[in-house]
Design a protein around this motif. Structure first.
Motif, PDB file in Angstrom:
ATOM      1  N   THR A   1       5.327 -30.293   4.800  1.00 21.65           N
ATOM      2  CA  THR A   1       5.450 -31.695   5.191  1.00 21.65           C
ATOM      3  C   THR A   1       4.074 -32.343   5.329  1.00 21.65           C
ATOM      4  O   THR A   1       3.837 -33.464   4.845  1.00 21.65           O
ATOM      5  N   VAL A   2       3.133 -31.642   5.974  1.00 20.39           N
ATOM      6  CA  VAL A   2       1.790 -32.179   6.199  1.00 20.39           C
ATOM      7  C   VAL A   2       1.054 -32.399   4.872  1.00 20.39           C
ATOM      8  O   VAL A   2       0.320 -33.383   4.702  1.00 20.39           O
ATOM      9  N   SER A   3       1.253 -31.503   3.916  1.00 20.58           N
ATOM     10  CA  SER A   3       0.540 -31.611   2.641  1.00 20.58           C
ATOM     11  C   SER A   3       0.962 -32.826   1.835  1.00 20.58           C
ATOM     12  O   SER A   3       0.205 -33.315   0.998  1.00 20.58           O
ATOM     13  N   GLY A   4       2.149 -33.321   2.077  1.00 18.32           N
ATOM     14  CA  GLY A   4       2.655 -34.466   1.321  1.00 18.32           C
ATOM     15  C   GLY A   4       3.052 -34.123  -0.098  1.00 18.32           C
ATOM     16  O   GLY A   4       3.466 -35.008  -0.862  1.00 18.32           O
ATOM     17  N   GLN A   5       2.972 -32.887  -0.455  1.00  7.86           N
ATOM     18  CA  GLN A   5       3.288 -32.464  -1.824  1.00  7.86           C
ATOM     19  C   GLN A   5       4.773 -32.572  -2.132  1.00  7.86           C
ATOM     20  O   GLN A   5       5.170 -32.732  -3.285  1.00  7.86           O
ATOM     21  N   PHE A   6       5.602 -32.541  -1.074  1.00  6.80           N
ATOM     22  CA  PHE A   6       7.056 -32.561  -1.281  1.00  6.80           C
ATOM     23  C   PHE A   6       7.697 -33.779  -0.603  1.00  6.80           C
ATOM     24  O   PHE A   6       8.786 -33.694  -0.045  1.00  6.80           O
ATOM     25  N   GLY A   7       6.992 -34.888  -0.626  1.00 11.49           N
ATOM     26  CA  GLY A   7       7.512 -36.101  -0.009  1.00 11.49           C
ATOM     27  C   GLY A   7       7.596 -35.947   1.491  1.00 11.49           C
ATOM     28  O   GLY A   7       6.613 -35.560   2.154  1.00 11.49           O
ATOM     29  N   ASP A   8       8.768 -36.227   2.035  1.00 16.47           N
ATOM     30  CA  ASP A   8       8.937 -36.089   3.485  1.00 16.47           C
ATOM     31  C   ASP A   8       9.252 -34.644   3.897  1.00 16.47           C
ATOM     32  O   ASP A   8       9.423 -34.350   5.074  1.00 16.47           O
ATOM     33  N   GLY A   9       9.322 -33.742   2.917  1.00 15.35           N
ATOM     34  CA  GLY A   9       9.523 -32.322   3.201  1.00 15.35           C
ATOM     35  C   GLY A   9      10.941 -31.942   3.566  1.00 15.35           C
ATOM     36  O   GLY A   9      11.207 -30.796   3.941  1.00 15.35           O
ATOM     37  N   GLU A  10      11.887 -32.884   3.417  1.00 14.19           N
ATOM     38  CA  GLU A  10      13.264 -32.598   3.841  1.00 14.19           C
ATOM     39  C   GLU A  10      13.864 -31.437   3.053  1.00 14.19           C
ATOM     40  O   GLU A  10      14.566 -30.596   3.620  1.00 14.19           O
ATOM     41  N   GLY A  11      13.570 -31.382   1.751  1.00 15.34           N
ATOM     42  CA  GLY A  11      14.111 -30.295   0.926  1.00 15.34           C
ATOM     43  C   GLY A  11      13.592 -28.939   1.352  1.00 15.34           C
ATOM     44  O   GLY A  11      14.336 -27.948   1.379  1.00 15.34           O
ATOM     45  N   VAL A  12      12.300 -28.888   1.717  1.00 10.97           N
ATOM     46  CA  VAL A  12      11.717 -27.618   2.164  1.00 10.97           C
ATOM     47  C   VAL A  12      12.315 -27.196   3.500  1.00 10.97           C
ATOM     48  O   VAL A  12      12.608 -26.022   3.733  1.00 10.97           O
TER      49      VAL A  12
END
Length: 527
Positions: A384-395
């Protein structure tokens, strides 16, 4: 408390008698090479003091004086029948497990510890016959006739048939046994629940004492009674430890020189490593973690302190993952690996230093899960912090699935283990002690085997046999996704890829493991 029973009257000479004629008493044999030059009997008492400070020693009236003056009780017995009755009395009066062994034993402390801490309800120490590869091939055991074994192993009659990890049959001068392949060295460890069976069998054998020969040992007769009463008596060899029965000062001197060639500390260290560990733990951790455990023991560290180090490393790993940077991921991978290393070290230290406790067991079981789930959270936060996956919801969804899957798998393991412990074992066949050979017993065992090798049980047995192949053995270890493999998967995938790959690996491999485990549990429940 364990009740220790020492047999001070060894069987008569079987091979060549010791130099000087009659065997010397262990109380009169000096172990000059050991600190303080104790007697063989005195050393054995010192070794057993933590188990039973007042053991029972059974001796002939003429020898009893040599054993008195030492801690414990001396019971006089005129013959083998008296020995058996004295053992029965001691077993009936015991309020704990039993350890029965010859008073003339020269043995490593570690071997005593392993025998008394074995999970088997009954255990005997044996020496097996060495196979002669160049000798004539023997006919199948089904075609062999029972015999009174005439061979000797280390001065003891080779009158025991051992196989599949337990004693199948025992012979005496009266009882014939089908193709004996081992000799009983002496030590017997017995759980308290079988004490009444042992006492009953010993009394019946005492009435049959006129049928036995001078070479028949009391421990051999006791194992005969247990086996024919349907008690499963497990077997183990000396492996990398020392055990010998000494009958003279000369034999004692030779045995001491031989014992000096064994590295008891190294054997103790090797035995501190669990034999059922997974592939990653066996080849990438335990190869060196045992030496960390010994280093920690010599510096007074406790297993609980090592557990706290493991927990701290696990939390630091989660924090490193939570940074969301590539270097944080690499640092987290290294830290989670060493968190697992110290998780192995705490158990190895406990077994090496023999420091066990309820708190330590609870900390180890609970915080293994805590570290793992903290790392899940750290990886998801980092994504989530990296911003690589948007808002990180999927992760986060993958993280929750991985966590739920692992929780369900743990519940399956613990619940099945608890249910399986309540399951009564299938009883072994019995045979009257008055029957002269073991053919009826072997026939009953074959019938039991045939009735059990059907349907689901037959399938499970085939799968068990497949484990003899090394590749299958390690594949079965890895497919269940044990903690070592899980931490290795987290470390490798997080160091080289991103958190999404880590969680996908955990979900896919964890799903396969859960399916395999659940299938196995169902089949074993139906068998």
């Amino acid at each position: 408390m364990t009740r220790v029973i020492l047999l001070g009257s060894p069987p008569g000479p079987i091979a060549s008698p010791p130099p000087g004629g009659q065997p010397a008493l262990p109380a009169d044999i000096t172990l000059a090479s050991l600190p303080g030059a104790p007697s063989a009997y005195g050393r054995l008492l010192a070794q057993l003091a933590s188990l039973d400070p007042e053991p029972v020693t059974i001796a002939r009236p003429g020898d009893a004086a040599a054993y008195r003056g030492h801690p414990g009780w001396v019971v006089e017995s005129a013959d083998v029948a008296g020995d058996l009755r004295a053992v029965a009395d001691a077993a009936e009066a015991a309020d704990g497990n039993l350890l029965i062994l010859p008073a003339d034993a020269l043995v490593h402390d570690e071997l005593i510890y392993q025998i008394t801490k074995a999970k088997r309800a009954a255990l005997a120490l044996i020496v097996r016959e060495e196979r002669d590869e160049d000798g004539p091939e023997e006919p199948p055991i089904d075609e062999a006739d029972p015999e009174i074994g005439r061979k000797v192993l280390e001065g003891l009659p080779q009158r025991t048939r051992a196989g599949r990890g337990r004693v199948i049959s025992v012979g005496t001068a009266y009882h014939a046994v089908t193709r004996p392949n081992a000799a009983l060295l002496g030590p017997i460890h017995l759980h308290q629940r079988h004490a009444a069976v042992l006492a009953e069998a010993a009394r019946e054998l005492a009435e049959m004492a006129h049928l036995f020969g001078p070479e028949d040992d009391v421990t051999e007769l006791l194992i005969l009674g247990l086996v024919r009463r349907g008690v499963s008596v497990g077997v183990r060899g000396r492996r990398d430890l020392f055990y010998r029965r000494i009958r003279s000062q000369r034999e004692a001197d030779e045995a001491q020189a031989e014992m000096a060639g064994f590295n008891e500390d190294r054997a103790r260290l090797n035995n501190a490593v669990k034999g059922a560990d997974g592939f990653f733990t066996t080849f990438f951790v335990s190869t060196y973690s045992r030496f960390i455990a010994r280093w920690a023991a010599r510096r007074g560290l406790t297993p609980n302190q090592v557990t706290l180090i493991s927990i701290a490393l696990g939390l630091l790993s989660a924090g490193a993952f939570a940074t969301g940077t590539r270097w944080g991921a690499v640092a987290g991978a290294v830290l989670i690996y060493f968190a697992f290393v110290f998780d192995c070290v705490d158990g190895q230290l406990a077994r090496y230093a023999r420091k066990f406790g309820v708190l330590g067991a609870w900390l180890d079981a609970t915080f293994d899960r805590f570290k793992e789930y903290a790392v899940f959270v750290g990886l998801a936060v980092g994504a989530t912090v990296s911003g690589q996956f948007g808002d990180g919801e999927g992760v986060w969804t993958l993280a929750l699935v991985a966590l739920a899957l692992q929780t369900v798998k743990h519940l399956l393991d613990f619940s099945f283990g608890a249910a399986n412990r309540r399951r009564a074992p299938v009883p072994l066949p019995t045979l009257a002690l008055t029957v002269a050979d073991d053919r009826p017993l072997r026939a009953a065992l074959e019938e039991r085997k045939a009735t059990r090798n059907t349907g689901v049980r037959s399938l499970l047995r085939l799968w068990t046999r497949a484990g003899k192949f090394r590749a299958v053995h390690w594949a079965r270890k890895m497919i269940v996704f044990p903690i070592g493999e899980r931490f290795a998967a987290i470390a490798i995938t997080s160091a080289f890829f991103d958190p999404r790959v880590t969680f996908l690996t955990l979900v896919i491999w964890g799903g396969v493991a859960a399916t395999y485990t659940l299938t196995g549990r169902l089949l074993r429940s139906l068998a």
